[in-house]
Structure formats: structure tokens, C-alpha cells
Design a protein around this motif. Structure first.
Motif, PDB file in Angstrom:
ATOM      1  N   LYS A 150       0.822  -1.197   0.000  1.00  0.00           N
ATOM      2  CA  LYS A 150       0.000   0.000   0.000  1.00  0.00           C
ATOM      3  C   LYS A 150       0.865   1.260   0.000  1.00  0.00           C
ATOM      4  CE  LYS A 150      -4.238  -0.946   1.499  1.00  0.00           C
ATOM      5  NZ  LYS A 150      -4.510  -1.336   0.183  1.00  0.00           N
ATOM      6  N   LYS A 151       2.157   1.076  -0.105  1.00  0.00           N
ATOM      7  CA  LYS A 151       3.112   2.184  -0.135  1.00  0.00           C
ATOM      8  C   LYS A 151       2.899   3.144   1.031  1.00  0.00           C
ATOM      9  CE  LYS A 151       3.906   2.182  -5.110  1.00  0.00           C
ATOM     10  NZ  LYS A 151       2.797   1.428  -5.723  1.00  0.00           N
ATOM     11  N   GLU A 152       2.770   2.580   2.193  1.00  0.00           N
ATOM     12  CA  GLU A 152       2.471   3.407   3.354  1.00  0.00           C
ATOM     13  C   GLU A 152       3.714   4.071   3.915  1.00  0.00           C
ATOM     14  OE1 GLU A 152      -1.413   0.997   5.071  1.00  0.00           O
ATOM     15  OE2 GLU A 152       0.503   0.836   6.104  1.00  0.00           O
ATOM     16  N   PRO A 153       3.547   5.241   4.518  1.00  0.00           N
ATOM     17  CA  PRO A 153       4.678   5.885   5.187  1.00  0.00           C
ATOM     18  C   PRO A 153       5.099   5.076   6.408  1.00  0.00           C
ATOM     19  CG  PRO A 153       2.643   7.125   5.569  1.00  0.00           C
ATOM     20  CD  PRO A 153       2.332   6.066   4.562  1.00  0.00           C
ATOM     21  N   ASP A 154       6.264   5.418   6.901  1.00  0.00           N
ATOM     22  CA  ASP A 154       6.860   4.644   7.988  1.00  0.00           C
ATOM     23  C   ASP A 154       6.010   4.644   9.255  1.00  0.00           C
ATOM     24  OD1 ASP A 154       9.015   3.038   8.684  1.00  0.00           O
ATOM     25  OD2 ASP A 154       9.814   4.651   9.951  1.00  0.00           O
ATOM     26  N   TRP A 155       5.412   5.802   9.580  1.00  0.00           N
ATOM     27  CA  TRP A 155       4.651   5.879  10.843  1.00  0.00           C
ATOM     28  C   TRP A 155       3.468   4.914  10.855  1.00  0.00           C
ATOM     29  CZ3 TRP A 155      -0.447   7.303  10.314  1.00  0.00           C
ATOM     30  CH2 TRP A 155      -0.807   8.057   9.181  1.00  0.00           C
ATOM     31  N   MET A 156       2.917   4.696   9.663  1.00  0.00           N
ATOM     32  CA  MET A 156       1.767   3.799   9.582  1.00  0.00           C
ATOM     33  C   MET A 156       2.194   2.352   9.872  1.00  0.00           C
ATOM     34  SD  MET A 156      -1.406   4.220   9.081  1.00  0.00           S
ATOM     35  CE  MET A 156      -2.105   2.843   9.942  1.00  0.00           C
ATOM     36  N   LEU A 157       3.343   1.985   9.309  1.00  0.00           N
ATOM     37  CA  LEU A 157       3.856   0.633   9.548  1.00  0.00           C
ATOM     38  C   LEU A 157       4.151   0.435  11.031  1.00  0.00           C
ATOM     39  CD1 LEU A 157       4.911  -2.109   8.517  1.00  0.00           C
ATOM     40  CD2 LEU A 157       7.149  -1.045   8.254  1.00  0.00           C
ATOM     41  N   LYS A 158       4.752   1.456  11.634  1.00  0.00           N
ATOM     42  CA  LYS A 158       5.069   1.383  13.065  1.00  0.00           C
ATOM     43  C   LYS A 158       3.796   1.187  13.874  1.00  0.00           C
ATOM     44  CE  LYS A 158       9.413   3.756  13.567  1.00  0.00           C
ATOM     45  NZ  LYS A 158       9.905   5.132  13.372  1.00  0.00           N
ATOM     46  N   TRP A 159       2.761   1.927  13.472  1.00  0.00           N
ATOM     47  CA  TRP A 159       1.464   1.845  14.163  1.00  0.00           C
ATOM     48  C   TRP A 159       0.904   0.428  14.079  1.00  0.00           C
ATOM     49  CZ3 TRP A 159      -3.957   1.549  13.234  1.00  0.00           C
ATOM     50  CH2 TRP A 159      -4.760   2.193  14.174  1.00  0.00           C
ATOM     51  N   ARG A 160       0.968  -0.140  12.877  1.00  0.00           N
ATOM     52  CA  ARG A 160       0.491  -1.508  12.666  1.00  0.00           C
ATOM     53  C   ARG A 160       1.269  -2.504  13.524  1.00  0.00           C
ATOM     54  NH1 ARG A 160      -2.413  -2.681   7.885  1.00  0.00           N
ATOM     55  NH2 ARG A 160      -2.609  -0.957   6.434  1.00  0.00           N
ATOM     56  N   LEU A 161       2.592  -2.323  13.540  1.00  0.00           N
ATOM     57  CA  LEU A 161       3.419  -3.275  14.279  1.00  0.00           C
ATOM     58  C   LEU A 161       3.182  -3.189  15.783  1.00  0.00           C
ATOM     59  CD1 LEU A 161       6.751  -3.073  12.274  1.00  0.00           C
ATOM     60  CD2 LEU A 161       5.101  -4.962  12.310  1.00  0.00           C
ATOM     61  N   LYS A 162       2.898  -1.956  16.226  1.00  0.00           N
ATOM     62  CA  LYS A 162       2.587  -1.763  17.638  1.00  0.00           C
ATOM     63  C   LYS A 162       1.322  -2.547  17.995  1.00  0.00           C
ATOM     64  CE  LYS A 162       2.276   2.175  20.643  1.00  0.00           C
ATOM     65  NZ  LYS A 162       1.948   3.601  20.574  1.00  0.00           N
ATOM     66  N   ALA A 163       0.355  -2.463  17.095  1.00  0.00           N
ATOM     67  CA  ALA A 163      -0.892  -3.195  17.306  1.00  0.00           C
ATOM     68  C   ALA A 163      -0.626  -4.701  17.318  1.00  0.00           C
ATOM     69  CB  ALA A 163      -1.912  -2.842  16.233  1.00  0.00           C
ATOM     70  N   PHE A 164       0.234  -5.143  16.419  1.00  0.00           N
ATOM     71  CA  PHE A 164       0.555  -6.565  16.325  1.00  0.00           C
ATOM     72  C   PHE A 164       1.251  -7.045  17.601  1.00  0.00           C
ATOM     73  CE2 PHE A 164       3.489  -9.984  14.849  1.00  0.00           C
ATOM     74  CZ  PHE A 164       2.512 -10.940  14.647  1.00  0.00           C
ATOM     75  N   GLU A 165       2.147  -6.203  18.109  1.00  0.00           N
ATOM     76  CA  GLU A 165       2.869  -6.516  19.340  1.00  0.00           C
ATOM     77  C   GLU A 165       1.874  -6.766  20.467  1.00  0.00           C
ATOM     78  OE1 GLU A 165       5.993  -7.721  20.733  1.00  0.00           O
ATOM     79  OE2 GLU A 165       6.051  -7.012  18.644  1.00  0.00           O
ATOM     80  N   ARG A 166       0.908  -5.870  20.505  1.00  0.00           N
ATOM     81  CA  ARG A 166      -0.124  -5.929  21.550  1.00  0.00           C
ATOM     82  C   ARG A 166      -1.021  -7.168  21.350  1.00  0.00           C
ATOM     83  NH1 ARG A 166      -3.299  -4.245  26.001  1.00  0.00           N
ATOM     84  NH2 ARG A 166      -5.411  -4.657  25.343  1.00  0.00           N
ATOM     85  N   LEU A 167      -1.268  -7.492  20.098  1.00  0.00           N
ATOM     86  CA  LEU A 167      -2.148  -8.617  19.767  1.00  0.00           C
ATOM     87  C   LEU A 167      -1.613  -9.936  20.329  1.00  0.00           C
ATOM     88  CD1 LEU A 167      -4.735  -9.262  18.042  1.00  0.00           C
ATOM     89  CD2 LEU A 167      -3.159  -9.915  16.234  1.00  0.00           C
ATOM     90  N   LYS A 168      -0.274 -10.025  20.352  1.00  0.00           N
ATOM     91  CA  LYS A 168       0.352 -11.263  20.827  1.00  0.00           C
ATOM     92  C   LYS A 168      -0.063 -11.590  22.251  1.00  0.00           C
ATOM     93  CE  LYS A 168       4.529 -10.796  18.062  1.00  0.00           C
ATOM     94  NZ  LYS A 168       5.897 -10.244  18.157  1.00  0.00           N
ATOM     95  N   ASN A 169      -0.354 -10.546  23.042  1.00  0.00           N
ATOM     96  CA  ASN A 169      -0.713 -10.777  24.447  1.00  0.00           C
ATOM     97  C   ASN A 169      -2.217 -10.827  24.668  1.00  0.00           C
ATOM     98  OD1 ASN A 169       2.012 -10.654  25.129  1.00  0.00           O
ATOM     99  ND2 ASN A 169       1.919  -8.414  25.179  1.00  0.00           N
ATOM    100  N   LEU A 170      -2.970 -10.717  23.589  1.00  0.00           N
ATOM    101  CA  LEU A 170      -4.426 -10.694  23.757  1.00  0.00           C
ATOM    102  C   LEU A 170      -5.024 -12.058  23.501  1.00  0.00           C
ATOM    103  CD1 LEU A 170      -5.695  -7.417  22.077  1.00  0.00           C
ATOM    104  CD2 LEU A 170      -5.766  -8.001  24.480  1.00  0.00           C
ATOM    105  N   LYS A 171      -6.156 -12.281  24.169  1.00  0.00           N
ATOM    106  CA  LYS A 171      -6.885 -13.527  23.952  1.00  0.00           C
ATOM    107  C   LYS A 171      -8.190 -13.210  23.244  1.00  0.00           C
ATOM    108  CE  LYS A 171      -6.047 -16.651  27.743  1.00  0.00           C
ATOM    109  NZ  LYS A 171      -6.656 -16.706  29.039  1.00  0.00           N
TER     110      LYS A 171
END
Lengths: 417, 478
Positions: free
Chosen positions: B41-62
Motif C-alpha cells: 500500500k506504499k504506506e509511510p513509515d509511521w503507519m507501519l510502526k502503528w500496525r506493528l505496535k498493534a501486532f505486538e499488543r495482539l500477541k498478548n491478547l486472547k
């Protein structure tokens, strides 16, 4: 997060001599309790009353209790004739049935030891199974209708402090029998303690049971009562709950309507004042056709008080022609009062009449204004309106003398406001 | 004019060209696949960081498990999180290849032939595409300064707005499905209404180019600036052909001072067959924030499709005097299950909310209303009125009501009412007597039962939705 409250297994040793089997069951239950701790708001049924938090805030350690002293003199009710049962700290002391045919009534200390060792969702049941050592067993024979009501004086002695009392009651009504019970809690302790009761009620065909739950005074007790009822066909149950007074009180009633044409009623009028916490939780299971259930819960919540109502009506797919009604109304009197409710319906049959309603809000400004133009002070006006609000429930009590007695009790509570 | 050019370009980018088809995303949920989506999607860097932050958090969610409809465990590693548009060769060549039952439904709804083709996924020649219609609308919107584009485009062109509002209503720290969406969302709509502008038409995803391939993780963000008004339509009355089983969309609405947002949904995804096989899982998070004073958010939904519908469009009433509304019809038939309702969180003074929910259950379906009304300590003089009615058809279905009502303010009033009943035999008999057959009679009575909600729909939707109500219940009575 709070550490789970642990109860030492030495508490079980304090219970009268136990055989190996029973001891094992109790230890197993205690283990299950200690794994879970007291129920917390993470559990759906305890969402609004997190006793894990409440108890750990109020108690450092908890001990079982052994009767040491006799209760102080008790003000027996003189307003109307009655039979009586005296329970001290949950233990049956004596009983008197001077109006009745004594051969028709069986009464003894409850000491069934066939507990389950299931991991209960409600850890208080495990706790009760582990430690309960007292209680009341009451059975009314077939075709016997008691002449007068029984008053159960539930007295708590003033040396109770940081104690944990567990007991079990069982009430069985034979076919075509009838019984009125007034459960009257008199608390002489000025200290905090926990009273955890499990009550089993069995109503056989055509039986009729009416109960009134009443607290005599304001106190620092923490009460939990789980009533599990089974109703056979044409039986009638009604319960009036006027349990205002203790620091914490949760009444948890679950009734299975197993025979056709049952009629189950739960009504309550509560005045919850400063720092008090009251919860009424009900679950009415309509399992067969043509049954009726009716619930009306009225609560008035004052300063920093908290009221909770959680009610559930379950209608099984075969339970056609069910008529179920649920109403919760609450008045909030002060900025810091809080009322939460969760009136729930779970219905699988189509030919039913089920409805519920829930309201909460302040006292109607217009009504206050009206009364003030007639010369009442604002406080008097509110008191009058609150009285009227709660009296609707009391009005449903049939016996005039009992009604008068309870009216007085409620009025004293409201005047504290 | 500039905007229009961009759109023409984009049309090209997502067109059915061979080089996009050949792109394959790595299977499964991983940092790699998220980076892949972001790169595609040719996203800027901040967007990718935002996504990864969410993914990081997802790992601890049930995954939550308190809901009423249970479903088989979803293997998140077995899903593709980015799928390029289907090639023309995989799609049905003509309407003859489409399920005749589907076509029958189209006919009943009165959908034009061209549209039928588009809906059933028949490869449509570019000429027939509704691009031209869309561009005319675009022009009018651009004149007023309204931004209406895909979220991917907004991330590129309006990063300030996106940065400010994305995740401000549904934070990445929210529940499992919302967080999953934050990590892997592929596309969705973005709307910005400038101050004091009343959007001249009902906005709809239907008019936005490429709307049909937004995928299973849709993200919508609508911002109504001070004093503005917008009405947004989502979905379509016609049954949609869809390849994905799990849909976990996030919709965020923000209404500033004196603004009003009206969000209407008609959802009619594949509900599975008569025996409950297949069907879409619709696990959507929708939340609106009435940030400003006197703002208003109104949700209207007609939910007739999906095997499982599990959503609670909510309003956070932060601004003083703000208003939240929720109107819902949920119809479940056969083995469908719905657990839906709303949350009204009253934070500001004099806030008001109204909830009208109509649940209809037939066949072996289960329909649950679950809602929360929470009046906080500071929300003086607030009011809520809730009414939830359920209608049952047959004794194999279920209707449930689970309202949570919290009142912490003594000057506020909360009222809740609910009833459960079946279709009145006398009413049916009366209709039959006047020459209506059983199905017509049921449709008429049910439409009457739902009237309060149907009235809230924009005109374009209301007529079709009425027909839809009748069609959804076909074969359930008699």
C-alpha cells in the motif's frame, strides 16, 4: 491486582470430628476455593459486586468461629403471634411451635455431608462446602398447613470479629403443605464478619411457601446467601426481601420451575444508605409449560450507597405459555449513589409473555415541589415520596400485623436519611 | 479538479491487470505479512510502526469468549491477510453460472441486470462500471471541500488528519478483533467534512471506486468537523458474494462541536445454507465519539445476513448536550446467530441516548440483544431510553436480552423496557382473510414491528430494506 485470599486448611480441623471421607471432600473443596479466591468482577455474576476487592479491603485475616458467649437479650417480636426458631451464629439453639401439631414438623441441625467436589463457578460454594458446620433442617409433612408464621431469629453475637461463618439450610415442604417464614436477622456485633449461607428449598406438589427476609438493625456484617429452589407442579413461592442494614449483602436466588402451574414471586424494597452495598440476583428457570414468575425490585440508594440487581429469566423451548415479568426501579438520592442493573431474558419458546423493565433516576422534582407548596420541608417531602415508593411492595403482604411491623421498620430506616 | 485526477490514476492502479494478480501475500499472521501489506500500500513509515505496535499488543491478547454464539476456532495462521483482486478468469462468466436462488432474490428486490452482474461477481467490462457515476459525485463533493476517499489514499494525502484521528476512538489497545484489524487492515473509507458544511448527498461505499474489493479487514474513519453534517450508508440490500469467512472491520466516527453523523448499515452477507454450513462471521467494531458540544451520532442497522453477527455500534458521549442514537433490526433465520446491541457511555452533562432494538428470530436461530448504558458520575441530567422487542417464530429459535445498566448520577434517568412475544395469530388470520398469503402477511406484520427503525433509514435504503425484511423470513412460517 489483589492477591487471592487464602484460607488455611487448619480451619477444617476446627470442625467437629470428621471421618476420613468427609475430611477429604472438604479439603478438596478448600483447595478449589484457594485456587480461585473470592469471586471478582472478572466473573459475569460478580461484575457489579467485586467481593474479592471488598473483602480484601475489609479483612486482613479470617477465622472460623466457635461459640464462646451467649447472645445478649433479644427483642422478640411481640406484634403478632408466631412460632419461633432461634439460631445463634448460624447454629440451631432452640425452637418452639406452640400453635402447631408438632408431629407434622421436623426440625434439626443440618448435617448432611454429601457435598459435591465440583469446581463451582462461584467459589463461595466451594468455600461453604469446605467449612460449613451448622445450619437448619426444616421439613413440613404432607397436607399440613401451619397455623402461624415461623420467625427464624438469626442472632449474631457481639464477639464476632473478622470471622467467617459458613452454614447450610434446607427447607422441604410436603404435598399440599403451607408455611410462612420470617427470617429476622439480629446482629449484636459491632465488628466485621462474613456470613456465607447456602439454602436449599424443595416445594412439592401444591405446597406454598412465603418468606420475608428482614434485618433488624444497621450493622457491619457481610452477608451472602445462595438460595436454590425446586418447585413441583402447582406450588407457590413468594419472597419479600427487606434486607437493608448490613454493610454488604448479596442475595442470590435460583429457582427451577419443574412442574406445571408453578407461581414464583420475588419482591424487594431496599433502602441502601451510606457506604452500604446490596445486591439481589435472581435466576428463574422456566422448564415446563404454564408457569408464572413475577419479580419486582425497588431500591432507594442514598449517599455512597450502591445497589445492584441482576435478574435472569430462562425459558426452555418446551415451556410454552410462560408468563414471566421482571421490574427493577431505583431512586438515587445523592450525588454519590450508584445503581446498576442487568435484567436478562433468555427465551427459547415462542408462545410466551415475557417482559422486563428497569428504571433508575432521581426523585421527581415536580412531586417534591408539590409537597413543598403544601408546607413540607424538602427533606420531609423526599422522605414521604421514598416511603410511598417502597410501600408499594409492603402493600402486597397479606397479613395486616406483619405489614404494620415491616412498615415501621422501613420507616425507621428512611428516617435515618 | 486535482482530486479527480488522482482518482483516475487510482482506478488504474487497482484495475484488473495481470501484474497485481500475480502478487501473493505470505500466508498467516506475522510481522512479515504486516510489512508486506504496508509495502503493497506504499504506506509511510509511521503507519507501519502503528500496525506493528498493534501486532505486538495482539500477541498478548486472547480472543473473547463471553458471547452467546459460539464458533469453531479460527486459525489465524491459515488466512491470507492481503489478497489481490480476483482475476477475470476465476469469476463466473455470465449470470447463467450464478446460483439461481441468488438471482431469484435479486429479482424480488428489483435490482437492475447490470447491477446483478456486479453483485454476483460476474466479470464486468469496464464500460459497465459505475465509475462515471462516481466521478460526477466526486466533483460536487470536492467543491464543498469534503474529502471522501479510500483510507489508503488518505494515509498518503492527508496524513495529519489520519494521524490525529485514526485509533482515537478504537485504540490499538482495544479488544482482540479491533487490534487485529489495526495490525492488518487493508482498506476502507475515509470521510472528512469541513466545518459548517452539510454534505449534499448520502455518502455510500457503493459510489467509491474499488469498494467491492476492500477485503475482510476494513477500516472506516469519518470525521465531522464543527457544525457539519453527514449521512453515510454502508452495505447493500442485495446478498453479496464474498470469499472471506471472517470479517473484522473497524469503524470510527468523530463528531466535533455541533456536528452530526448518521451512519446506516444494511448487511446481507451470505448466511450459510439451510443446515448452517458456511456463512460469514461478521465481527465488527463500530464506535463513535461525540467529542464536541451538541454533537450527535446516530447508528441505524438492518442486519439480515451473516452466519454470526457480533457487533455493538457504540457512542461515547463526551461533549455536553451530545446525543447518541441506536436503531437496530436484527433478523436471524435457519441457523444464523446474532449477538448485537450498543454501548452508550455518558460522560458529558445533559447527554441523551435512545436505543430501539428489534430482534426477530426464526428457524433454529439465536438472537441476542446485549447493551450497555453507563452514566458516569459527572454526566448530570443525562437521559437514556431503551426499548428492545423480540419476536419469535417457532419453538426452535431463541431470543435473549442482556442489558447492562449503570447509573452513577442521581440527576440522570435511565429507562429500559423489553418484551418478547410471537406473531399474533389474530393478526395473521385477519391478513389471510383479506387475501394475503401467509408469507405476505408475515412480511407485513414484521414490517410493522420494525417500523420505528425502518423510518430512520434514508429513503433510498428504506424501500429495499422493507422488501429485505420479508425475504429474510421466507419459509419460516406455515
Amino acid at each position: 491486582m489483589n492477591e487471592n485470599f487464602k484460607i488455611s486448611s487448619s480451619e477444617i480441623k476446627k470442625i467437629k470430628p470428621l471421618n476420613q471421607k468427609e475430611k477429604k471432600i472438604r479439603l478438596e473443596n478448600l483447595k478449589l476455593f484457594n485456587q480461585q479466591g473470592f469471586p471478582s468482577r472478572n466473573q459475569e455474576d460478580w461484575k457489579f459486586s467485586d467481593i474479592n476487592q471488598i473483602f480484601s479491603k475489609n479483612f486482613k485475616n479470617l477465622e472460623s468461629f466457635k461459640n464462646k458467649i451467649k447472645p445478649k437479650s433479644i427483642n422478640f417480636i411481640k406484634e403478632f403471634d408466631h412460632n419461633h426458631i432461634l439460631m445463634v451464629n448460624g447454629k440451631l439453639e432452640n425452637s418452639e411451635f406452640k400453635f402447631e401439631d408438632k408431629s407434622k414438623i421436623k426440625i434439626k441441625s443440618y448435617n448432611d455431608s454429601n457435598f459435591s467436589i465440583n469446581n463451582e463457578e462461584n467459589s463461595l460454594i466451594n468455600l461453604n462446602n469446605a467449612l460449613s458446620n451448622n445450619g437448619l433442617f426444616l421439613e413440613v409433612a404432607n397436607n399440613y398447613r401451619l397455623e402461624k408464621a415461623i420467625i427464624i431469629y438469626n442472632v449474631f453475637t457481639d464477639d464476632l470479629k473478622d470471622n467467617l461463618l459458613n452454614n447450610k439450610n434446607k427447607i422441604i415442604l410436603g404435598k399440599n403443605s403451607e408455611l410462612h417464614i420470617v427470617e429476622y436477622n439480629i446482629n449484636q456485633s459491632k465488628n466485621k464478619f462474613i456470613y456465607n449461607t447456602i439454602e436449599n428449598i424443595i416445594l412439592n406438589e401444591n405446597a406454598s411457601l412465603k418468606t420475608i427476609n428482614l434485618q433488624a438493625n444497621q450493622n457491619e456484617g457481610f452477608f451472602y446467601k445462595f438460595s436454590k429452589g425446586k418447585m413441583k407442579s402447582n406450588s407457590y413461592y413468594s419472597s419479600f426481601i427487606f434486607s437493608s442494614g448490613p454493610k454488604f449483602n448479596k442475595i442470590d436466588a435460583e429457582f427451577d420451575l419443574e412442574g406445571e402451574n408453578c407461581d414464583c414471586n420475588i419482591k424487594s424494597a431496599l433502602f441502601i444508605d451510606k457506604g452500604k452495598h446490596q445486591e439481589i440476583k435472581t435466576k428463574i428457570n422456566h422448564l415446563v409449560p404454564n408457569c408464572k414468575s413475577y419479580q419486582k425490585i425497588k431500591s432507594v440508594v442514598d449517599a455512597e450507597g450502591k445497589g445492584v440487581y441482576q435478574g435472569k429469566i430462562y425459558v426452555k423451548d418446551i415451556a410454552q405459555k410462560t408468563n414471566a415479568y421482571q421490574l427493577s426501579k431505583a431512586l438515587l438520592l445523592s450525588e454519590n449513589s450508584e445503581f446498576n442493573s442487568k435484567p436478562e431474558l433468555e427465551i427459547y419458546a415462542d408462545d410466551v409473555k415475557c417482559s422486563h423493565g428497569s428504571t433508575s433516576g432521581s426523585v421527581d422534582e415536580n412531586s417534591i415541589h408539590y409537597l413543598m407548596t403544601r408546607g413540607l420541608s424538602k427533606k420531609q417531602a423526599v422522605q414521604l415520596l421514598v416511603n410511598g415508593f417502597l410501600n408499594e411492595i409492603i402493600g402486597d403482604i397479606k397479613s395486616n400485623s406483619v405489614k404494620k411491623f415491616i412498615e415501621n421498620k422501613i420507616e425507621i430506616q428512611i428516617h435515618g436519611y | 479538479m486535482k482530486n479527480q485526477n488522482i482518482n483516475t490514476n487510482q482506478d488504474y492502479k487497482y484495475g484488473f491487470t495481470t501484474d497485481i494478480e500475480s502478487v501473493k501475500a505470505p500466508k498467516g499472521l506475522s510481522e512479515k505479512s504486516i510489512k508486506f501489506i504496508s509495502k503493497m500500500k506504499k504506506e509511510p513509515d509511521w503507519m507501519l510502526k502503528w500496525r506493528l505496535k498493534a501486532f505486538e499488543r495482539l500477541k498478548n491478547l486472547k480472543e473473547p469468549d463471553w458471547q452467546k454464539p459460539k464458533y469453531p476456532k479460527i486459525d489465524y495462521q491459515d488466512l491470507y491477510y492481503y489478497s489481490a483482486p480476483k482475476s477475470a478468469s476465476e469469476k463466473p462468466k455470465s449470470l447463467d453460472e450464478v446460483d439461481p436462488k441468488l438471482l431469484e432474490t435479486y429479482k424480488k428486490l428489483g435490482i437492475p441486470l447490470q447491477e446483478q452482474k456486479k453483485l454476483s461477481g460476474v466479470a464486468v467490462d469496464a464500460v459497465f462500471d459505475s465509475v462515471s457515476v462516481a466521478t460526477t459525485y466526486k466533483e460536487e463533493l470536492t467543491k464543498k471541500g469534503i474529502i471522501f476517499c479510500s483510507i489508503s489514499e488518505a494515509i498518503q494525502k492527508h496524513p495529519d488528519l489520519v494521524k490525529k484521528y485514526l485509533g482515537s476512538v478504537i485504540p490499538i489497545t482495544d479488544h482482540y478483533f479491533a487490534t487485529l484489524n489495526s495490525a492488518v487492515f487493508t482498506d476502507g473509507s475515509f470521510v472528512y467534512i469541513p466545518p459548517n458544511v452539510k454534505c449534499p448527498m448520502e455518502l455510500s461505499t457503493y459510489f467509491r471506486i474499488n469498494a467491492s474489493d476492500t477485503g475482510q479487514f476494513e477500516r472506516t474513519l469519518i470525521i465531522a468537523d464543527k457544525g457539519s453534517y453527514v449521512s453515510y450508508l454502508e452495505g447493500c440490500t442485495a446478498p453479496m458474494r464474498d470469499e472471506n469467512q471472517l470479517h473484522a472491520a473497524n469503524v470510527e466516527l468523530v463528531a466535533l462541536d455541533d456536528a452530526e453523523i448518521k451512519y446506516s448499515t444494511v448487511q446481507n452477507w451470505y448466511p450459510g445454507d439451510k443446515d448452517g454450513k458456511g456463512g460469514i462471521y461478521n465481527f465488527v467494531t463500530k464506535r463513535g465519539a461525540c467529542r464536541g458540544k451538541n454533537s450527535k451520532i446516530s447508528w441505524t442497522q438492518v442486519e439480515t445476513g451473516s452466519a454470526i453477527t457480533w457487533k455493538y455500534p457504540s457512542c461515547i458521549l463526551q461533549g455536553d448536550n451530545s446525543v447518541g442514537e441506536f436503531y437496530s433490526i436484527a433478523i436471524t433465520n435457519n441457523h444464523q446467530k446474532a449477538d448485537t446491541g450498543t454501548k452508550m457511555i455518558h460522560l458529558g452533562k445533559n447527554t441523551r441516548s435512545k436505543i430501539i432494538s428489534k430482534g426477530i428470530s426464526a428457524g433454529q436461530a439465536d438472537n441476542t440483544y446485549r447493551g450497555l448504558v453507563d452514566i458516569s458520575r459527572k454526566a448530570s441530567n443525562s437521559r437514556n431510553y431503551t426499548q428492545c422487542d423480540s419476536l419469535l417464530m417457532g419453538n426452535k429459535c431463541g431470543a435473549h436480552t442482556v442489558p447492562y445498566i449503570k447509573n452513577k448520577n442521581f440527576s440522570s434517568t435511565v429507562e429500559h423496557e423489553a418484551t418478547t412475544s410471537k406473531i399474533n395469530e389474530e393478526q395473521l388470520y385477519y391478513c389471510n382473510q383479506r387475501g394475503l398469503n401467509q408469507e405476505e402477511a408475515v412480511s407485513l406484520i414484521v414490517n410493522g414491528f420494525c417500523k420505528e427503525v425502518l423510518q430512520q433509514l434514508p429513503m433510498e435504503f428504506a424501500v429495499e430494506a422493507q422488501k429485505l425484511v420479508g425475504i429474510s423470513l421466507e419459509g419460516s412460517v406455515g
